[in-house]
Design a protein around this motif. Structure first.
Motif, PDB file in Angstrom:
ATOM      1  N   HIS A   1      21.370 -16.013  35.585  1.00 49.89           N
ATOM      2  CA  HIS A   1      22.818 -16.035  35.848  1.00 49.89           C
ATOM      3  C   HIS A   1      23.471 -14.707  35.485  1.00 49.89           C
ATOM      4  CE1 HIS A   1      26.927 -17.423  36.217  1.00 49.89           C
ATOM      5  NE2 HIS A   1      27.167 -16.969  35.003  1.00 49.89           N
ATOM      6  N   TYR A   2      23.157 -14.181  34.310  1.00 48.32           N
ATOM      7  CA  TYR A   2      23.786 -12.941  33.863  1.00 48.32           C
ATOM      8  C   TYR A   2      23.059 -11.691  34.363  1.00 48.32           C
ATOM      9  CZ  TYR A   2      26.728 -15.795  30.871  1.00 48.32           C
ATOM     10  OH  TYR A   2      27.634 -16.727  30.412  1.00 48.32           O
ATOM     11  N   SER A   3      21.899 -11.891  35.019  1.00 50.30           N
ATOM     12  CA  SER A   3      21.149 -10.799  35.664  1.00 50.30           C
ATOM     13  C   SER A   3      20.683  -9.721  34.694  1.00 50.30           C
ATOM     14  CB  SER A   3      21.989 -10.144  36.787  1.00 50.30           C
ATOM     15  OG  SER A   3      22.352 -11.110  37.749  1.00 50.30           O
ATOM     16  N   PHE A   4      20.638 -10.051  33.421  1.00 55.14           N
ATOM     17  CA  PHE A   4      20.169  -9.082  32.425  1.00 55.14           C
ATOM     18  C   PHE A   4      19.779  -9.829  31.146  1.00 55.14           C
ATOM     19  CE2 PHE A   4      20.566  -5.784  29.145  1.00 55.14           C
ATOM     20  CZ  PHE A   4      19.865  -4.742  29.747  1.00 55.14           C
ATOM     21  N   ILE A   5      18.689  -9.379  30.533  1.00 59.34           N
ATOM     22  CA  ILE A   5      18.224  -9.994  29.287  1.00 59.34           C
ATOM     23  C   ILE A   5      18.015  -8.892  28.255  1.00 59.34           C
ATOM     24  CG2 ILE A   5      16.512 -11.501  28.214  1.00 59.34           C
ATOM     25  CD1 ILE A   5      15.556 -12.216  31.033  1.00 59.34           C
TER      26      ILE A   5
ATOM     27  N   LEU B   1      29.944 -23.012  28.295  1.00 61.85           N
ATOM     28  CA  LEU B   1      29.837 -24.370  27.779  1.00 61.85           C
ATOM     29  C   LEU B   1      28.531 -25.018  28.241  1.00 61.85           C
ATOM     30  CD1 LEU B   1      30.859 -26.968  26.445  1.00 61.85           C
ATOM     31  CD2 LEU B   1      32.200 -27.410  28.517  1.00 61.85           C
ATOM     32  N   ALA B   2      28.170 -24.812  29.507  1.00 65.89           N
ATOM     33  CA  ALA B   2      26.941 -25.399  30.038  1.00 65.89           C
ATOM     34  C   ALA B   2      25.721 -24.889  29.274  1.00 65.89           C
ATOM     35  CB  ALA B   2      26.806 -25.074  31.522  1.00 65.89           C
ATOM     36  N   PHE B   3      25.671 -23.600  28.996  1.00 65.17           N
ATOM     37  CA  PHE B   3      24.545 -23.050  28.230  1.00 65.17           C
ATOM     38  C   PHE B   3      24.529 -23.603  26.806  1.00 65.17           C
ATOM     39  CE2 PHE B   3      24.537 -19.417  31.346  1.00 65.17           C
ATOM     40  CZ  PHE B   3      23.260 -19.674  31.825  1.00 65.17           C
ATOM     41  N   ASN B   4      25.684 -23.764  26.213  1.00 61.60           N
ATOM     42  CA  ASN B   4      25.753 -24.324  24.857  1.00 61.60           C
ATOM     43  C   ASN B   4      25.279 -25.777  24.828  1.00 61.60           C
ATOM     44  OD1 ASN B   4      26.687 -21.962  23.755  1.00 61.60           O
ATOM     45  ND2 ASN B   4      28.832 -22.564  23.745  1.00 61.60           N
ATOM     46  N   VAL B   5      25.598 -26.529  25.871  1.00 65.92           N
ATOM     47  CA  VAL B   5      25.154 -27.925  25.947  1.00 65.92           C
ATOM     48  C   VAL B   5      23.628 -27.993  26.045  1.00 65.92           C
ATOM     49  CG1 VAL B   5      25.151 -29.976  27.422  1.00 65.92           C
ATOM     50  CG2 VAL B   5      27.302 -28.821  26.913  1.00 65.92           C
ATOM     51  N   ILE B   6      23.049 -27.159  26.898  1.00 65.05           N
ATOM     52  CA  ILE B   6      21.592 -27.142  27.026  1.00 65.05           C
ATOM     53  C   ILE B   6      20.939 -26.778  25.699  1.00 65.05           C
ATOM     54  CG2 ILE B   6      19.641 -26.003  28.159  1.00 65.05           C
ATOM     55  CD1 ILE B   6      21.415 -25.649  30.621  1.00 65.05           C
TER      56      ILE B   6
ATOM     57  N   GLY C   1      13.711 -23.255  26.702  1.00 64.37           N
ATOM     58  CA  GLY C   1      13.186 -22.299  27.660  1.00 64.37           C
ATOM     59  C   GLY C   1      13.860 -22.399  29.018  1.00 64.37           C
ATOM     60  N   PHE C   2      14.171 -23.612  29.412  1.00 69.26           N
ATOM     61  CA  PHE C   2      14.893 -23.837  30.665  1.00 69.26           C
ATOM     62  C   PHE C   2      16.268 -23.182  30.608  1.00 69.26           C
ATOM     63  CE2 PHE C   2      17.617 -26.773  33.247  1.00 69.26           C
ATOM     64  CZ  PHE C   2      17.088 -26.448  34.485  1.00 69.26           C
ATOM     65  N   GLY C   3      16.972 -23.378  29.495  1.00 75.75           N
ATOM     66  CA  GLY C   3      18.280 -22.743  29.329  1.00 75.75           C
ATOM     67  C   GLY C   3      18.184 -21.226  29.307  1.00 75.75           C
ATOM     68  N   GLY C   4      17.152 -20.700  28.634  1.00 77.95           N
ATOM     69  CA  GLY C   4      16.971 -19.251  28.598  1.00 77.95           C
ATOM     70  C   GLY C   4      16.685 -18.677  29.968  1.00 77.95           C
ATOM     71  N   ALA C   5      15.880 -19.373  30.762  1.00 75.22           N
ATOM     72  CA  ALA C   5      15.566 -18.909  32.123  1.00 75.22           C
ATOM     73  C   ALA C   5      16.828 -18.880  32.982  1.00 75.22           C
ATOM     74  CB  ALA C   5      14.508 -19.815  32.742  1.00 75.22           C
TER      75      ALA C   5
ATOM     76  N   PRO D   1      16.580  -6.020  33.401  1.00 76.26           N
ATOM     77  CA  PRO D   1      17.398  -6.563  34.496  1.00 76.26           C
ATOM     78  C   PRO D   1      16.660  -7.674  35.242  1.00 76.26           C
ATOM     79  CG  PRO D   1      16.991  -4.192  34.755  1.00 76.26           C
ATOM     80  CD  PRO D   1      16.137  -4.672  33.653  1.00 76.26           C
ATOM     81  N   VAL D   2      17.414  -8.608  35.783  1.00 77.48           N
ATOM     82  CA  VAL D   2      16.839  -9.736  36.533  1.00 77.48           C
ATOM     83  C   VAL D   2      17.376  -9.677  37.958  1.00 77.48           C
ATOM     84  CG1 VAL D   2      16.491 -12.225  36.600  1.00 77.48           C
ATOM     85  CG2 VAL D   2      16.819 -11.076  34.408  1.00 77.48           C
ATOM     86  N   ASN D   3      16.478  -9.745  38.919  1.00 73.25           N
ATOM     87  CA  ASN D   3      16.871  -9.558  40.320  1.00 73.25           C
ATOM     88  C   ASN D   3      17.618 -10.753  40.908  1.00 73.25           C
ATOM     89  OD1 ASN D   3      15.681  -7.023  40.286  1.00 73.25           O
ATOM     90  ND2 ASN D   3      13.705  -7.768  41.032  1.00 73.25           N
ATOM     91  N   GLU D   4      17.029 -11.938  40.788  1.00 74.45           N
ATOM     92  CA  GLU D   4      17.625 -13.107  41.443  1.00 74.45           C
ATOM     93  C   GLU D   4      18.767 -13.678  40.606  1.00 74.45           C
ATOM     94  OE1 GLU D   4      15.434 -15.861  43.692  1.00 74.45           O
ATOM     95  OE2 GLU D   4      13.537 -14.806  43.420  1.00 74.45           O
ATOM     96  N   TYR D   5      19.695 -14.352  41.300  1.00 74.60           N
ATOM     97  CA  TYR D   5      20.935 -14.805  40.664  1.00 74.60           C
ATOM     98  C   TYR D   5      21.107 -16.313  40.808  1.00 74.60           C
ATOM     99  CZ  TYR D   5      25.969 -15.432  39.947  1.00 74.60           C
ATOM    100  OH  TYR D   5      27.191 -15.873  39.512  1.00 74.60           O
TER     101      TYR D   5
END
Length: 280
Positions: free
Chosen positions: A190-194, A12-17, A181-185, A115-119
């Motif tokens: 958060h999901y550690s993978f793009i 929901l938070a991502f959808n709001v952004i 872009g903020f939401g995408g970052a 993959p994304v390292n930081e969470y």
């Protein structure tokens, strides 16, 4: 809170952004169908800076948002020369081009994903979404928000009143892209993978539907639309395979009964009048 409830809250938070990234240019009469592309820029830029250059999330996430804003500012000059359906098609094509670039860019994994390292924790995502809502409410109560509304209603008259219509439209387009872009970052961290396939045209279309269904007359409309689109399918989960049929039928019915959206300025005024009456 269970893991399932936390997952729904984050979604929901991502959808709001995403909804507010579409709402701001729409407040100036612009339909941006390339919002998924700007989300991809924020996600990949932030992830690359974190993974390869060792940047912290406090710097890489804003950098991803800034990258989307800068690209939007550059492309807004030619893109915003178009209007109506042509503007929608131009932004649609832009989003597809951006997604195709990342799909073939080996340095960030191409089609295999990155993959994304930081969470980023769920509560941080929710807090950031709340911050976006507060920012939009603040902007709606300033001269900036008033100018955007005036441009949407009549750009010619607004220009005659001395408002830089072109500059305002470019700024609305760029700030909306920055929010995307903020939401995408945040999404990537958060999901550690793009993967580029996530940032497709359906994401842009659904995001526009959040705003249209919630209503464009008030700043809270996108919030209501995002909540409706996120929670109703979950409430219909018990109906199993029929839930999406029921959901689609409810959307059609809603647009027939309230084409102006769920939340309108007149509805807010009436609710405010009733509240004052009860207090008296």
């Amino acid at each position: 809170m269970s893991g399932y409830q936390t997952g729904v809250l984050v979604f929901l938070a991502f959808n709001v952004i995403a909804a507010y990234s579409v709402y701001l240019p729409m407040a100036a009469g612009q339909l941006n169908l390339g919002i998924a592309g700007f989300m991809a820029i924020g996600a990949y830029t932030s992830a690359y800076l974190s993974n390869e250059l060792g940047w912290s999330m406090l710097s890489s996430v804003p950098a991803g948002a800034l990258a989307s804003c800068l690209l939007a500012t550059v492309v807004a000059v030619p893109v915003l020369r178009t209007h109506g359906i042509y503007l929608a098609l131009a932004t649609f094509a832009l989003g597809q081009i951006i997604a195709a670039v990342f799909l073939n860019l080996e340095v960030v994994g191409a089609a295999a994903g990155y993959p994304v390292n930081e969470y980023v924790s769920p509560m941080v995502v929710v807090a950031c979404a709340a911050g976006v809502v507060l920012l939009m409410v603040f902007l709606s109560r300033t001269r900036y928000g008033l100018y955007l509304t005036a441009i949407k209603n009549d750009a010619t008259v607004t220009d005659l009143m001395g408002v830089n219509v072109r500059g305002m439209q470019i700024s609305a387009f760029a700030i909306g892209a920055m929010v995307a872009g903020f939401g995408g970052a945040l999404y990537g961290h958060h999901y550690s993978f793009i993967e580029a396939q996530h940032f497709n045209v359906l994401l842009s279309v659904f995001t526009v539907l959040y705003v249209l269904l919630g209503g464009t007359q008030t700043v809270l409309g996108p919030l209501v639309g995002a909540v409706f689109f996120t929670l109703l399918p979950e409430a219909l989960r018990a109906s199993d395979q029929w839930r999406y049929v029921i959901f689609a039928a409810l959307i059609i019915l809603m647009m027939l009964l309230r084409p102006q959206g769920l939340l309108t300025a007149s509805l807010l005024r009436s609710l405010g009048g009733r509240k004052q009456g009860m207090q008296q």
